[in-house]
Design an enzyme around this catalytic site. Structure first.
Site, PDB file in Angstrom:
ATOM      1  CE  LYS A   1      -0.495 -20.775  15.575  1.00 34.75           C
ATOM      2  NZ  LYS A   1       0.463 -20.605  16.570  1.00 34.75           N
TER       3      LYS A   1
ATOM      4  CD  GLN B   1       2.093 -23.108  18.779  1.00 27.66           C
ATOM      5  OE1 GLN B   1       1.725 -22.907  17.528  1.00 27.66           O
ATOM      6  NE2 GLN B   1       1.447 -22.433  19.685  1.00 27.66           N
TER       7      GLN B   1
ATOM      8  CG  ASP C   1       4.267 -16.004  16.112  1.00 27.39           C
ATOM      9  OD1 ASP C   1       3.162 -15.972  15.627  1.00 27.39           O
ATOM     10  OD2 ASP C   1       4.898 -17.526  16.695  1.00 27.39           O
TER      11      ASP C   1
END
Ligand code: NAD
Length: 288
Positions: free
Chosen positions: A52, A96, A119
């Site tokens: 990312k 994460q 997200d």
């Protein structure tokens, strides 16, 4: 049979995003800024976050990784989340997953400001998605929809079987495909689904997201179907790395029957990460 090239499509999207960022910067605005919080030393998570970070660079974004030790407490993590919620320099951030066992993942997700939840995991974003309101769509389903759009795969009136009901892939995918504009008739299959093979065999579009390598066999798919393989499982292989990645679809059996199919690797995977970038760009454009 058309192989849907996720790698190529992701490269095209990356170029489009980078061009928009260059325009933003030329107009005197700050480049989008994505922050990732990484707790502990999970190998796969480190790889995902590194990818990312690299993609942020390629899109012209600013990126920061907050690396926290595995023994970070839930309260400490919640405090970092609150700081990022209030930091005007941060457009979007992700925590994460998975988090270490002593931390309540849901509590942490719920602490993220929906405005920065790129997200798309917070209840507010999920609720907005269900209602068809402005929201951040989770990256993997967003990437799949982009592939369907760019390859002109017809969805309206089609029967669709989504296999797997996770909050990050299967469930949102089933909701999105049934919405106005996509207009598919969706069946969401899971580990308790009776006669799953029969349901899948009737589908014009199959989205396999269960994490069992080669689960979808040739005799489970009808002629002319579109098959989207989300699965990513590492299996031992006789190569320098000692492993390779396989999907949830038995590609050799299924591909010859398909109108469209996504390969693994090079299908859905590259689209997921670029969709996160797109969400971050959207967040940056909404910045006051
Ligand atoms: P998960 O692992 O959280 O859940 C699996 C789902 O599959 C569950 O809903 C379960 O009901 C269902 N399932 C399990 N066994 C089944 C069976 N025998 N028949 C029918 N359904 C069954 O799911 P996830 O996090 O969505 O991950 C699924 C796969 O997709 C994994 O391989 C994961 O690595 C991969 N993945 C890929 C991407 C990508 O970018 N390509 C992104 C996220 C996840």
């Amino acid at each position: 049979m058309t192989i849907i090239d996720g790698k190529l499509t992701a490269q095209q999207l990356r170029a489009e995003i980078a061009a928009e960022v260059a325009e933003m910067v030329a107009a005197g605005k700050a480049a989008p800024h994505l922050v990732a919080i990484l707790v502990g030393n999970d190998g796969a998570s480190q790889t995902y976050v590194a990818n990312k970070e690299k993609m942020c660079g390629e899109c012209g974004f600013r990126s920061t990784v907050l690396r926290l030790p595995a023994e970070t407490t839930e309260e400490e993590l919640l405090a970092r989340v609150e700081e990022l919620n209030n930091d005007p320099e941060v457009d979007g951030f992700i925590v994460q997953l998975p988090l270490p066992k002593h931390i309540d993942e849901q509590r942490v997700i719920e602490a993220i400001s929906p405005r920065k939840d790129v997200d798309g995991f917070t209840p507010i974003n999920v609720g907005a998605m269900v209602l068809g309101l402005e929201c951040f769509v989770p990256a993997t389903p967003a990437g799949i929809l982009e592939l369907l759009k760019r390859y002109n795969v017809p969805t309206s009136g089609k029967k669709c079987a989504v296999i797997g009901r996770s909050n990050i892939v299967g469930r949102p995918m089933s909701i999105l495909l049934s919405q106005k504009g996509w207009d598919a008739t969706v069946t969401l299959c899971h580990s308790r689904t009776a006669n799953l093979a029969e349901v899948v065999r009737e589908a014009d579009i199959v989205v396999a997201a269960l994490g069992i390598p080669g689960f979808v066999k040739g005799d489970m798919v009808k002629e002319g179907a579109t098959v989207i393989d989300v699965g990513i499982t590492r299996v031992a292989a006789d190569n320098a790395r000692g492993w390779r990645v396989v999907g949830d679809v038995d590609y050799d059996e299924v591909a010859p029957k398909c109108e469209y199919i996504t390969p693994v690797p090079g299908g859905v995977g590259p689209m997921t990460i670029i969709s996160l970038m797109k969400n971050t760009l959207i967040a940056a454009k909404r910045r006051k």
